[in-house]
Write a protein that holds these residues in place. Structure first.
Motif, mmCIF file in Angstrom:
data_model
loop_
_atom_site.group_PDB
_atom_site.id
_atom_site.type_symbol
_atom_site.label_atom_id
_atom_site.label_comp_id
_atom_site.label_asym_id
_atom_site.label_seq_id
_atom_site.Cartn_x
_atom_site.Cartn_y
_atom_site.Cartn_z
ATOM 1 N N PRO A 105 -19.284 -9.142 35.580
ATOM 2 C CA PRO A 105 -18.579 -8.236 34.664
ATOM 3 C C PRO A 105 -18.691 -8.601 33.182
ATOM 4 N N SER A 106 -18.799 -9.873 32.867
ATOM 5 C CA SER A 106 -18.878 -10.246 31.449
ATOM 6 C C SER A 106 -20.203 -9.835 30.813
ATOM 7 N N LEU A 107 -21.212 -9.511 31.629
ATOM 8 C CA LEU A 107 -22.497 -9.048 31.100
ATOM 9 C C LEU A 107 -22.491 -7.544 30.814
ATOM 10 N N ARG A 108 -21.489 -6.857 31.274
ATOM 11 C CA ARG A 108 -21.381 -5.401 31.130
ATOM 12 C C ARG A 108 -22.666 -4.701 31.607
ATOM 13 N N PRO A 109 -22.996 -4.843 32.894
ATOM 14 C CA PRO A 109 -24.247 -4.283 33.410
ATOM 15 C C PRO A 109 -24.248 -2.762 33.461
ATOM 16 N N VAL A 110 -25.417 -2.186 33.219
ATOM 17 C CA VAL A 110 -25.630 -0.741 33.299
ATOM 18 C C VAL A 110 -26.893 -0.517 34.121
ATOM 19 N N VAL A 111 -26.823 0.378 35.118
ATOM 20 C CA VAL A 111 -27.979 0.718 35.937
ATOM 21 C C VAL A 111 -28.450 2.105 35.509
ATOM 22 N N TYR A 112 -29.727 2.199 35.130
ATOM 23 C CA TYR A 112 -30.283 3.473 34.686
ATOM 24 C C TYR A 112 -30.713 4.317 35.874
ATOM 25 N N GLU A 113 -30.729 5.627 35.671
ATOM 26 C CA GLU A 113 -31.156 6.567 36.699
ATOM 27 C C GLU A 113 -32.246 7.459 36.122
ATOM 28 N N GLY A 114 -32.814 8.288 36.969
ATOM 29 C CA GLY A 114 -33.831 9.227 36.519
ATOM 30 C C GLY A 114 -35.150 8.540 36.216
ATOM 31 N N ARG A 115 -35.723 8.844 35.069
ATOM 32 C CA ARG A 115 -37.031 8.312 34.681
ATOM 33 C C ARG A 115 -37.050 6.795 34.629
ATOM 34 N N LEU A 116 -35.934 6.190 34.285
ATOM 35 C CA LEU A 116 -35.842 4.729 34.181
ATOM 36 C C LEU A 116 -35.221 4.096 35.424
ATOM 37 N N SER A 117 -35.281 4.781 36.545
ATOM 38 C CA SER A 117 -34.721 4.265 37.787
ATOM 39 C C SER A 117 -35.301 2.889 38.098
ATOM 40 N N GLY A 118 -34.437 1.965 38.461
ATOM 41 C CA GLY A 118 -34.867 0.602 38.755
ATOM 42 C C GLY A 118 -34.657 -0.354 37.599
ATOM 43 N N VAL A 119 -34.430 0.184 36.402
ATOM 44 C CA VAL A 119 -34.205 -0.648 35.219
ATOM 45 C C VAL A 119 -32.702 -0.791 35.006
ATOM 46 N N GLN A 120 -32.292 -1.986 34.621
ATOM 47 C CA GLN A 120 -30.890 -2.267 34.329
ATOM 48 C C GLN A 120 -30.803 -2.898 32.953
ATOM 49 N N SER A 121 -29.616 -2.870 32.380
ATOM 50 C CA SER A 121 -29.421 -3.561 31.110
ATOM 51 C C SER A 121 -28.084 -4.290 31.135
ATOM 52 N N VAL A 122 -28.005 -5.330 30.320
ATOM 53 C CA VAL A 122 -26.752 -6.052 30.118
ATOM 54 C C VAL A 122 -26.559 -6.224 28.622
ATOM 55 N N ASN A 139 -25.638 -14.175 39.002
ATOM 56 C CA ASN A 139 -25.112 -12.866 39.382
ATOM 57 C C ASN A 139 -25.419 -11.849 38.282
ATOM 58 N N PRO A 140 -26.492 -11.048 38.440
ATOM 59 C CA PRO A 140 -26.844 -10.070 37.411
ATOM 60 C C PRO A 140 -25.801 -8.968 37.207
ATOM 61 N N ARG A 141 -24.855 -8.852 38.108
ATOM 62 C CA ARG A 141 -23.804 -7.834 37.977
ATOM 63 C C ARG A 141 -22.466 -8.432 37.546
ATOM 64 N N TYR A 183 -27.141 -15.970 24.297
ATOM 65 C CA TYR A 183 -28.344 -15.586 25.021
ATOM 66 C C TYR A 183 -28.603 -16.550 26.183
ATOM 67 N N SER A 184 -28.513 -17.844 25.932
ATOM 68 C CA SER A 184 -28.776 -18.812 26.998
ATOM 69 C C SER A 184 -27.715 -18.730 28.094
ATOM 70 N N LYS A 185 -26.459 -18.499 27.728
ATOM 71 C CA LYS A 185 -25.402 -18.332 28.730
ATOM 72 C C LYS A 185 -25.656 -17.072 29.569
ATOM 73 N N ALA A 186 -26.108 -16.007 28.919
ATOM 74 C CA ALA A 186 -26.399 -14.768 29.631
ATOM 75 C C ALA A 186 -27.533 -14.966 30.631
ATOM 76 N N LEU A 187 -28.553 -15.718 30.245
ATOM 77 C CA LEU A 187 -29.659 -15.977 31.168
ATOM 78 C C LEU A 187 -29.181 -16.771 32.381
ATOM 79 N N GLN A 188 -28.278 -17.715 32.171
ATOM 80 C CA GLN A 188 -27.729 -18.478 33.290
ATOM 81 C C GLN A 188 -26.933 -17.573 34.231
#
Length: 81
Positions: A42-59, A38-40, A28-33
Motif C-alpha cells: 500500500p505505501s507504493l500506491r500501486p496502479v494497474v493499467y488496462e486496455g492498450r497498456l494491459s500488463g503494465v503497472q506503476s507505483v 511485495n509490488p502491491r 527510490y532504493s526503499k521502493a525497489l526493496q
C-alpha cells in the motif's frame, strides 16, 4: 521474493533522473526493496493499467513514478518519471 530486471533503457533513464534529483535516492532504493518483497504494498500506491497498456503497472513515491511489468518471479522496470 521477486528479482528486479532493469532494461537498458530504464537504466539510462534512471541514472539521468537520479542525477537530476538526488533527494529521492533513498526513497527510490526503499521502493525497489519493497517491489522485490511485495509490488502491491500500500505505501507504493500501486496502479494497474488496462486496455492498450494491459500488463503494465506503476507505483508512486511522492513525485516519482515507476512503471513496470510484474510476474510471479520478477519485476521488469520499464520507465521512471
Amino acid at each position: 521474493m521477486r528479482s528486479l530486471v532493469f532494461t537498458d533503457r530504464y537504466s539510462k533513464r534512471a541514472a539521468s533522473f537520479l542525477h537530476l534529483h538526488p533527494e529521492v535516492v533513498s526513497q527510490y532504493s526503499k521502493a525497489l526493496q519493497l517491489l522485490q518483497i511485495n509490488p502491491r504494498h500500500p505505501s507504493l500506491r500501486p496502479v494497474v493499467y488496462e486496455g492498450r497498456l494491459s500488463g503494465v503497472q506503476s507505483v508512486s513515491l511522492n513525485a516519482v513514478t515507476l512503471e513496470m511489468m510484474v510476474t510471479e518471479k520478477e519485476v521488469v522496470l520499464i520507465s521512471i518519471s
